[in-house]
Scaffold this motif. Structure first.
Motif, PDB file in Angstrom:
ATOM      1  N   PHE A  87      -0.446  -4.895  -4.484  1.00 53.61           N
ATOM      2  CA  PHE A  87      -1.125  -3.618  -4.272  1.00 53.61           C
ATOM      3  C   PHE A  87      -2.617  -3.771  -4.542  1.00 53.61           C
ATOM      4  CE2 PHE A  87      -2.851   0.391  -5.857  1.00 53.61           C
ATOM      5  CZ  PHE A  87      -2.507   1.259  -4.832  1.00 53.61           C
ATOM      6  N   SER A  88      -2.972  -4.435  -5.635  1.00 56.63           N
ATOM      7  CA  SER A  88      -4.379  -4.630  -5.990  1.00 56.63           C
ATOM      8  C   SER A  88      -5.121  -5.398  -4.895  1.00 56.63           C
ATOM      9  CB  SER A  88      -4.492  -5.385  -7.319  1.00 56.63           C
ATOM     10  OG  SER A  88      -3.913  -4.636  -8.358  1.00 56.63           O
ATOM     11  N   ARG A  89      -4.515  -6.466  -4.417  1.00 61.76           N
ATOM     12  CA  ARG A  89      -5.147  -7.267  -3.352  1.00 61.76           C
ATOM     13  C   ARG A  89      -5.312  -6.453  -2.068  1.00 61.76           C
ATOM     14  NH1 ARG A  89      -1.591 -12.797  -4.245  1.00 61.76           N
ATOM     15  NH2 ARG A  89      -2.646 -13.462  -6.148  1.00 61.76           N
ATOM     16  N   ILE A  98       3.793  24.824  -0.307  1.00 62.98           N
ATOM     17  CA  ILE A  98       4.913  24.314  -1.096  1.00 62.98           C
ATOM     18  C   ILE A  98       5.027  22.802  -0.885  1.00 62.98           C
ATOM     19  CG2 ILE A  98       7.399  24.385  -1.494  1.00 62.98           C
ATOM     20  CD1 ILE A  98       7.358  27.292  -0.550  1.00 62.98           C
ATOM     21  N   ALA A  99       5.133  22.086  -2.002  1.00 63.43           N
ATOM     22  CA  ALA A  99       5.175  20.627  -1.953  1.00 63.43           C
ATOM     23  C   ALA A  99       6.113  20.109  -3.033  1.00 63.43           C
ATOM     24  CB  ALA A  99       3.776  20.056  -2.150  1.00 63.43           C
ATOM     25  N   THR A 100       6.512  18.854  -2.894  1.00 62.42           N
ATOM     26  CA  THR A 100       7.321  18.195  -3.917  1.00 62.42           C
ATOM     27  C   THR A 100       6.723  16.817  -4.196  1.00 62.42           C
ATOM     28  OG1 THR A 100       8.846  17.203  -2.335  1.00 62.42           O
ATOM     29  CG2 THR A 100       9.418  19.385  -3.174  1.00 62.42           C
ATOM     30  N   PHE A 101       7.056  16.273  -5.361  1.00 57.30           N
ATOM     31  CA  PHE A 101       6.546  14.950  -5.728  1.00 57.30           C
ATOM     32  C   PHE A 101       7.111  13.883  -4.791  1.00 57.30           C
ATOM     33  CE2 PHE A 101       6.254  17.022 -10.004  1.00 57.30           C
ATOM     34  CZ  PHE A 101       4.878  16.933 -10.128  1.00 57.30           C
ATOM     35  N   ASN A 102       6.283  12.889  -4.476  1.00 58.55           N
ATOM     36  CA  ASN A 102       6.750  11.752  -3.674  1.00 58.55           C
ATOM     37  C   ASN A 102       7.784  10.937  -4.444  1.00 58.55           C
ATOM     38  OD1 ASN A 102       5.053  12.302  -1.485  1.00 58.55           O
ATOM     39  ND2 ASN A 102       3.371  11.155  -2.399  1.00 58.55           N
ATOM     40  N   ASP A 103       7.585  10.804  -5.745  1.00 57.83           N
ATOM     41  CA  ASP A 103       8.495  10.053  -6.607  1.00 57.83           C
ATOM     42  C   ASP A 103       9.109  11.041  -7.589  1.00 57.83           C
ATOM     43  OD1 ASP A 103       9.663   8.594  -8.659  1.00 57.83           O
ATOM     44  OD2 ASP A 103       7.940   7.289  -9.005  1.00 57.83           O
ATOM     45  N   VAL A 104      10.357  11.402  -7.374  1.00 62.95           N
ATOM     46  CA  VAL A 104      10.993  12.427  -8.208  1.00 62.95           C
ATOM     47  C   VAL A 104      11.387  11.909  -9.585  1.00 62.95           C
ATOM     48  CG1 VAL A 104      11.834  13.758  -6.249  1.00 62.95           C
ATOM     49  CG2 VAL A 104      13.294  11.985  -7.245  1.00 62.95           C
ATOM     50  N   LEU A 121       0.827  -1.211   0.000  1.00 62.88           N
ATOM     51  CA  LEU A 121       0.000   0.000   0.000  1.00 62.88           C
ATOM     52  C   LEU A 121       0.862   1.262   0.000  1.00 62.88           C
ATOM     53  CD1 LEU A 121      -2.840  -1.062   2.460  1.00 62.88           C
ATOM     54  CD2 LEU A 121      -3.071  -0.634  -0.003  1.00 62.88           C
ATOM     55  N   ALA A 122       2.024   1.211   0.639  1.00 62.71           N
ATOM     56  CA  ALA A 122       2.923   2.364   0.643  1.00 62.71           C
ATOM     57  C   ALA A 122       3.347   2.724  -0.775  1.00 62.71           C
ATOM     58  CB  ALA A 122       4.147   2.084   1.510  1.00 62.71           C
ATOM     59  N   GLY A 123       3.308   1.765  -1.681  1.00 65.19           N
ATOM     60  CA  GLY A 123       3.668   2.008  -3.072  1.00 65.19           C
ATOM     61  C   GLY A 123       2.783   3.027  -3.757  1.00 65.19           C
ATOM     62  N   ALA A 124       1.663   3.383  -3.150  1.00 59.17           N
ATOM     63  CA  ALA A 124       0.819   4.454  -3.693  1.00 59.17           C
ATOM     64  C   ALA A 124       1.589   5.766  -3.735  1.00 59.17           C
ATOM     65  CB  ALA A 124      -0.456   4.602  -2.855  1.00 59.17           C
TER      66      ALA A 124
END
Length: 198
Positions: free
Chosen positions: A166-168, A109-115, A55-58
């Protein structure tokens, strides 16, 4: 749209009749939680460590406000205002310091989780963790803890395994706290309780 997995979503879940910010605390992981606290929080909802890591992969999409990770990039060591968490890639930490330099004046101000691939749902989040490019302290904890690191390694190496798990886990998450009987309602307008709709 972002390239992530398809999974069936069961219909018929009712909306709640209350919405209070105070209800969030203790029900969602916080950006600076320890691994013990995160595992306990997910276990209390019936989730395994593997489901938690999946789930953290979101975090492969979306963004986080600077205030959520400022402690990792500013004043990480007392008396050193430019010091950052040594587990972070130095260039990444310095880029974040620059991007977030005015976060105390502007809390939006924010930044992307996945750069690396911010607009794509993929397993890059896990690869980033292994490279010191995890944004939140709770993200880094996944790769630093012996209980969860093997799962980070698995999902970094195998996107299909990540998509499957993730789907499960998302299907299971959709069943947490399902309201039955007279509890909850099927809203006529998604953003209003029925008794408030016109």
């Amino acid at each position: 749209m972002l390239g992530g997995p398809f999974y069936p979503v069961p219909l018929g879940r009712k909306d709640g009749l209350a919405s209070h910010a105070a209800s969030v605390e203790g029900n969602l992981p916080r950006p600076n939680m320890t691994m013990d606290a995160m595992i306990a929080l997910f276990a209390a909802k019936g989730f395994s460590e593997q489901e938690m890591v999946a789930l953290a992969g979101a975090h492969t999409v979306g963004f986080s406000h600077c205030k959520e990770f400022a402690a990792r990039i500013f004043r990480y060591k007392a008396g050193e205002p430019s010091a950052f968490d040594p587990s972070m890639d130095p260039r990444f930490a310095q880029a974040l310091q620059k991007a977030c330099s005015k976060y105390l004046e502007d809390d939006t101000i924010a930044t992307f989780n996945d750069v690396m691939t911010p607009g794509k749902f993929d397993n890059m989040y896990y690869l980033n963790l292994k490279r010191g490019l995890g944004l939140l302290a709770s993200d880094h904890a996944l790769v630093a803890d012996r209980r969860t690191k093997p799962l980070v390694d698995l999902y970094a190496a195998n996107q299909s395994a990540f998509f499957r798990d993730f789907s499960r886990a998302m299907l299971k998450l959709g069943l947490v706290g399902v309201k039955t009987g007279r509890k909850g309602e099927v809203r006529r307008r998604c953003h209003d309780f029925n008794n408030l709709s016109t």
